[in-house]
Scaffold this active site. Structure first.
Site, PDB file in Angstrom:
ATOM      1  N   LYS A 107       0.800  -1.221   0.000  1.00 52.59           N
ATOM      2  CA  LYS A 107       0.000   0.000   0.000  1.00 52.59           C
ATOM      3  C   LYS A 107       0.834   1.273   0.000  1.00 52.59           C
ATOM      4  CE  LYS A 107      -4.147  -2.072   1.826  1.00 52.59           C
ATOM      5  NZ  LYS A 107      -3.709  -3.447   2.096  1.00 52.59           N
TER       6      LYS A 107
HETATM    7  C1  LIG Z   1      -4.474  -4.517   1.695  1.00 49.88           C
HETATM    8  C2  LIG Z   1      -3.761  -5.788   1.590  1.00 49.88           C
HETATM    9  C3  LIG Z   1      -4.237  -6.821   0.757  1.00 49.88           C
HETATM   10  C4  LIG Z   1      -5.543  -6.721   0.002  1.00 49.88           C
HETATM   11  O1  LIG Z   1      -5.476  -5.812  -1.063  1.00 49.88           O
HETATM   12  P1  LIG Z   1      -6.821  -5.307  -1.764  1.00 49.88           P
HETATM   13  O2  LIG Z   1      -6.373  -4.312  -2.780  1.00 49.88           O
HETATM   14  O3  LIG Z   1      -7.659  -4.691  -0.684  1.00 49.88           O
HETATM   15  O4  LIG Z   1      -7.478  -6.489  -2.362  1.00 49.88           O
HETATM   16  C5  LIG Z   1      -3.485  -7.982   0.654  1.00 49.88           C
HETATM   17  N1  LIG Z   1      -2.339  -8.135   1.344  1.00 49.88           N
HETATM   18  C6  LIG Z   1      -1.860  -7.177   2.159  1.00 49.88           C
HETATM   19  C7  LIG Z   1      -0.611  -7.435   2.925  1.00 49.88           C
HETATM   20  C8  LIG Z   1      -2.535  -5.967   2.300  1.00 49.88           C
HETATM   21  O5  LIG Z   1      -2.058  -5.023   3.108  1.00 49.88           O
END
Ligand SMILES: *Cc1c(COP(=O)(O)O)cnc(C)c1O
Length: 432
Positions: A107
């Site tokens: 993210k």
């Molecule tokens: C947020 C997150 C996800 C999921 O991603 P999405 O875009 O919400 O499907 C998967 N793995 C990790 C480690 C995350 O932080």
């Protein structure tokens, strides 16, 4: 380019307005008016392009009305200052490591891109914007880090008390400055509900500008398409059709991959891999979308029972179930299957996955059992150290703590406990 609301009851807006409001007034998610494919020469010579050039060319059409080219290049250079390696761990099975950023989860790119855009948009403005975000773990840290010190923006993060890992909690409670952490006695769903209530609270909205830094915000969501292009650049020389398995929670990441496909990137198939929270795997079986309350798992960033971006995915394929099924498979895995996979991968190849990456691996293997002739890439969305307890207990090794994480270990946690919406509202009206 303008963006329209998927609920079709609100006016189209510019990139800037879509970023600042987060969600349309009719509660719909914003979606780009068009997705123009890139010239085929872009994909033919992608290996000659730097990551910054790839990112610039692919996001330019969406943002160019509001961000001048030179500024966009500067933002991308700030955001993309680390690597995105594809690491092969078995024949035709590789992982795309998305955890080399400052908070060690994927993210970081979306959060930093959004923070840089907001910082640019608020230059010369007097009014302040408050970014309100609910986190099940990783979003909070990435958003806190991305927005730290951005002028004109206050960040308020809600997280469920006792339900995020120690490292995740430190990443969002120790920064201070323009970042406040609210610790909610409840679940992630409770946090998300409070945030949604705030976005609908007319009295509150009259007093302040509120926006979201969850992946419903296009500035968080769209830059994730870079990952797939960076992976394609590295895997192209394999001369095989490529499939991606994406560990999915709110389905923003996999949806961004589908936008990269619409831009012309050759991809054979997407696999959305989930934990016990199997609303989408069930949908792909039955064609019926039935959201449910989320269940807690060891891959907690994917504990989502009603994934917010799934409407965007359906829209990308014209709400046509058959078309979608040609491009997407979705499988669910339990915690014990996930732990087995972590151990299996480590024993076989010496590679350490976090629980989310392991779910991605499982989805890829399941797909490849039925469709063997392709090159599979699963996304490793977080560094294993972020889920230290699970990783150490499952694999029986100790993981070295990287410097990014060591930095937050010694700092003091600061949070404000809340239990209900009124406390959030009072805090927003008085506290920031
Ligand atoms: C947020 C997150 C996800 C999921 O991603 P999405 O875009 O919400 O499907 C998967 N793995 C990790 C480690 C995350 O932080």
């Amino acid at each position: 380019m303008n963006f329209y609301s998927l609920n079709n009851q609100a006016p189209n807006v510019s990139f800037k307005d879509a970023v600042i409001t987060g969600i349309a007034p009719d509660r719909g998610l914003y979606f780009p008016e068009s997705i123009e494919p890139l010239p085929s020469s872009f994909f033919e010579r992608i290996e000659e392009l730097s990551n910054h050039e790839i990112a610039f060319n692919s996001i330019h059409q969406f943002v160019s009305d509001d961000i001048p080219n030179e500024k966009l290049k500067e933002i991308l250079a700030n955001v993309l200052d680390f690597d995105f390696p594809v690491v092969e761990i078995e024949e035709n099975v590789a992982t795309l490591e998305l955890f080399h950023g400052p908070t060690m989860a994927f993210k970081d790119v979306g959060a930093r891109f959004m923070a840089n855009c907001m910082g640019y948009f608020s230059e010369g403005e007097n009014s302040e914007v408050t970014v309100l975000v609910a986190t099940s773990g990783d979003t909070g840290g990435a958003v806190a880090n991305g927005f730290l010190g951005v002028k004109g923006v206050n960040v308020v993060i809600l997280y469920p008390s006792g339900k995020v890992s120690d490292i995740q909690e430190r990443q969002l409670t120790t920064l201070g400055q323009n970042i406040t952490a609210l610790e909610v006695d409840g679940t992630f769903d409770d946090c998300q509900k409070m945030v949604k209530t705030a976005f609908l609270d007319e009295a509150l909205l009259k007093k302040m500008k509120l926006t979201s830094a969850n992946s419903i915000n296009i500035a968080r969501w769209l830059p994730q398409l870079f990952y797939f292009l960076f992976a394609y650049k590295q895997a192209k020389s394999k001369n095989k059709e490529i499939v991606f398995s994406v560990p999915s929670g709110n389905f923003g990441n996999v949806c961004a991959g589908m936008v990269a496909q619409k831009l012309g990137m050759p991809v054979k198939h997407f696999i959305a891999s989930t934990n016990l929270n199997d609303t989408v795997p069930e949908f792909m079986k039955t064609g019926e979308y039935v959201p449910k309350p989320s269940s807690a798992t060891i891959s907690n960033a994917m504990d989502v029972g009603d994934p917010s971006n799934f409407v965007r995915i359906r829209h990308l394929y014209g709400d046509n179930f058959e078309e979608l099924s040609k491009n997407l498979s979705s499988y669910m895995f339990t915690d014990s299957e996930t732990r087995e996979a972590m151990l299996h991968i480590y024993t076989n190849s010496g590679y350490i996955t976090d629980p989310h990456g392991a779910v991605g691996y499982l989805g890829l293997k399941k797909y490849q059992e039925l469709h063997p002739d392709n090159y599979g890439i699963f996304l490793e969305t977080a560094h294993p150290v972020k889920f230290l307890d699970v990783v150490e207990e499952t694999i029986g090794i100790s993981v070295e703590i990287p410097s990014q994480i060591q930095k937050v270990m010694g700092k003091d946690k600061k949070s404000i406990h809340i239990t209900k919406y009124d406390e959030l509202k009072n805090f927003l009206l008085e506290g920031c």
